[in-house]
Design an enzyme around this catalytic site. Structure first.
Site, PDB file in Angstrom:
ATOM      1  N   ALA A  56      52.200  -5.234  38.664  1.00 37.68           N
ATOM      2  CA  ALA A  56      51.334  -5.473  38.072  1.00 37.68           C
ATOM      3  C   ALA A  56      50.001  -4.407  38.497  1.00 37.68           C
ATOM      4  O   ALA A  56      49.194  -5.359  39.305  1.00 37.68           O
ATOM      5  CB  ALA A  56      50.493  -7.012  38.235  1.00 37.68           C
ATOM      6  N   GLY A  84      48.058  -3.107  36.606  1.00 37.87           N
ATOM      7  CA  GLY A  84      47.024  -2.547  35.677  1.00 37.87           C
ATOM      8  C   GLY A  84      46.534  -1.773  35.495  1.00 37.87           C
ATOM      9  O   GLY A  84      45.437  -0.797  35.356  1.00 37.87           O
ATOM     10  N   CYS A 115      52.467  -3.365  27.809  1.00 37.03           N
ATOM     11  CA  CYS A 115      52.540  -4.388  28.691  1.00 37.03           C
ATOM     12  C   CYS A 115      52.079  -5.512  29.668  1.00 37.03           C
ATOM     13  O   CYS A 115      50.924  -5.958  28.314  1.00 37.03           O
ATOM     14  CB  CYS A 115      50.918  -3.372  29.836  1.00 37.03           C
ATOM     15  SG  CYS A 115      50.268  -3.749  31.252  1.00 37.03           S
ATOM     16  N   ILE A 147      63.574  -2.117  26.538  1.00 38.76           N
ATOM     17  CA  ILE A 147      62.595  -3.643  26.504  1.00 38.76           C
ATOM     18  C   ILE A 147      61.676  -2.533  27.642  1.00 38.76           C
ATOM     19  O   ILE A 147      61.799  -2.133  28.642  1.00 38.76           O
ATOM     20  CB  ILE A 147      62.861  -5.102  26.867  1.00 38.76           C
ATOM     21  CG1 ILE A 147      63.763  -4.934  28.297  1.00 38.76           C
ATOM     22  CG2 ILE A 147      64.301  -5.053  25.858  1.00 38.76           C
ATOM     23  CD1 ILE A 147      64.021  -5.975  28.475  1.00 38.76           C
ATOM     24  N   GLY A 152      64.181  -4.070  36.281  1.00 38.92           N
ATOM     25  CA  GLY A 152      65.482  -4.433  37.789  1.00 38.92           C
ATOM     26  C   GLY A 152      66.712  -4.589  36.895  1.00 38.92           C
ATOM     27  O   GLY A 152      67.024  -5.536  36.068  1.00 38.92           O
ATOM     28  N   GLY A 192      66.728  -2.455  33.615  1.00 41.53           N
ATOM     29  CA  GLY A 192      67.782  -2.640  34.992  1.00 41.53           C
ATOM     30  C   GLY A 192      69.167  -1.864  34.971  1.00 41.53           C
ATOM     31  O   GLY A 192      69.892  -1.799  35.425  1.00 41.53           O
TER      32      GLY A 192
HETATM   33  C1  DHB Z   1      52.087  -2.361  33.828  1.00 41.52           C
HETATM   34  C2  DHB Z   1      52.209  -1.699  33.072  1.00 41.52           C
HETATM   35  C3  DHB Z   1      53.459  -2.171  32.277  1.00 41.52           C
HETATM   36  O1  DHB Z   1      53.737  -1.493  31.186  1.00 41.52           O
HETATM   37  C4  DHB Z   1      54.245  -3.182  32.713  1.00 41.52           C
HETATM   38  O2  DHB Z   1      55.590  -3.081  31.883  1.00 41.52           O
HETATM   39  C5  DHB Z   1      54.163  -3.323  33.860  1.00 41.52           C
HETATM   40  C6  DHB Z   1      52.969  -2.987  34.248  1.00 41.52           C
HETATM   41  C7  DHB Z   1      50.795  -2.018  34.807  1.00 41.52           C
HETATM   42  O3  DHB Z   1      50.287  -0.778  34.790  1.00 41.52           O
HETATM   43  O4  DHB Z   1      50.433  -3.370  35.548  1.00 41.52           O
END
Ligand code: DHB
Length: 305
Positions: free
Chosen positions: A70, A72, A128, A189, A215, A242
């Site tokens: 995460a 962000g 995200c 995805i 992964g 993955g």
């Molecule tokens: C973040 C963005 C993404 O698109 C994702 O799949 C995982 C994390 C991010 O920046 O937190």
């Protein structure tokens, strides 16, 4: 055409592998290194309008069969990042600018700006899994996906890919919406929503608590999504999730992917993973008498063999 070459939405790739957004793509130099290591194309870090510091640490945790992160959406903003795109272009492979935004207008404007900075195409990060107001919050509505694609297509000359979230009841519906909006291709995805808990501290490990899982753990989900999307739309699909080996890439291609992206395995194995995967794809093609990658696309579908 050499046997690994593919054409995806007008982009000519020397092989079907791309660097997925979010790994080794903070700077032009790191993207150049990945291009030199053999990637057929590079997708940049997801870029927004303004600089963002991202979520508090810990922002990544390594799990048994994948990564949970995460971050962000930390990024320097398009103004500063434009020079990194220019630098990445020196790698001689197509560069796809990944963008995110809080409104349709912002996303479309960013699509224009990354192409202006030199990107050959745009990837809309509509997926995200946890940044409030961005990504999957808008990207799980087919209506929003359609109108974002429409506006982005109107604003930019380059091909537009919509990167979709698997955290939805029907990714095929999202793909149909992107196609209606005029997207040139689908990327599937993005990460799966997940959480890990530190049982000693008795609290979630990630600073943001919830993160995106990537992964090997997510590969069957990704292959299923690509399979469903391939049956739902006519535009090309790029498979991601993955992939570590040539066989993993072949699985996605047989599900219907015209090309694939590799992210987490670049983090775990280094950029050398691109030449390894390409060698393994080549060997598979030789062993199975395929002359071109295109012949393999979608063969797992009934009536396609
Ligand atoms: C973040 C963005 C993404 O698109 C994702 O799949 C995982 C994390 C991010 O920046 O937190």
């Amino acid at each position: 055409m050499t046997h690994l070459e593919v054409e995806v939405c007008g982009l000519r790739l020397k092989n079907p592998t791309m660097l997925a957004s979010g790994v080794f793509d903070e700077t032009g130099k790191s993207m150049l290194a990945v291009a030199k290591a053999g990637a057929g194309a590079i997708v940049t870090k997801s870029i927004g309008m303004e600089p963002r510091p991202g979520h508090p640490n810990p922002s990544v945790v390594e799990l048994e069969h994948g990564l949970l992160n995460a971050m962000g959406l930390p990024n320097p903003g398009i103004k500063l990042y434009a020079s990194e795109i220019k630098e990445a272009k020196k790698g001689g492979v197509p560069v796809i600018g990944s963008v995110f935004g809080g409104t349709e207008e912002e996303i479309a404007e960013l699509a224009r700006l990354v192409v202006e900075a030199g990107a050959d195409a745009v990837e809309l990060n509509l997926s995200c899994p946890h940044a409030k107001g961005y990504g999957a919050e808008i990207g799980s509505s087919p209506e929003a996906v359609e109108s974002i694609c429409k506006l982005a297509k109107r604003r930019t000359k380059g091909p537009v890919f919509a990167k979709l979230t698997p955290n939805t009841p029907s990714i095929a519906d999202l793909a149909r919406a992107a196609e209606r909006g005029g997207a040139d291709g689908i990327v599937a995805i993005n990460t799966l929503k997940g959480m890990a808990i530190d049982t000693d501290a008795k609290m979630p490990i990630l600073g943001n608590k919830i993160g995106g899982l990537s992964g090997p753990a997510v590969k069957p989900v990704g292959v299923r999504c690509v399979f469903e999307i391939y049956e739902a739309v006519r535009i090309p699909v790029v498979g991601v999730g993955g992939i570590v080996t040539g066989r993993d890439a072949i699985e996605y291609i047989m599900a219907g992917a015209s090309a694939v992206q590799i992210g987490t395995a670049v983090w775990s194995e280094g950029p050398i993973v691109f030449s390894k995967v390409c060698k393994e794809i080549s060997k598979f093609m030789k062993d199975n008498q395929y002359q071109t990658v295109k012949e393999i696309v979608g063969v797992a579908h009934p009536g396609k063999r």
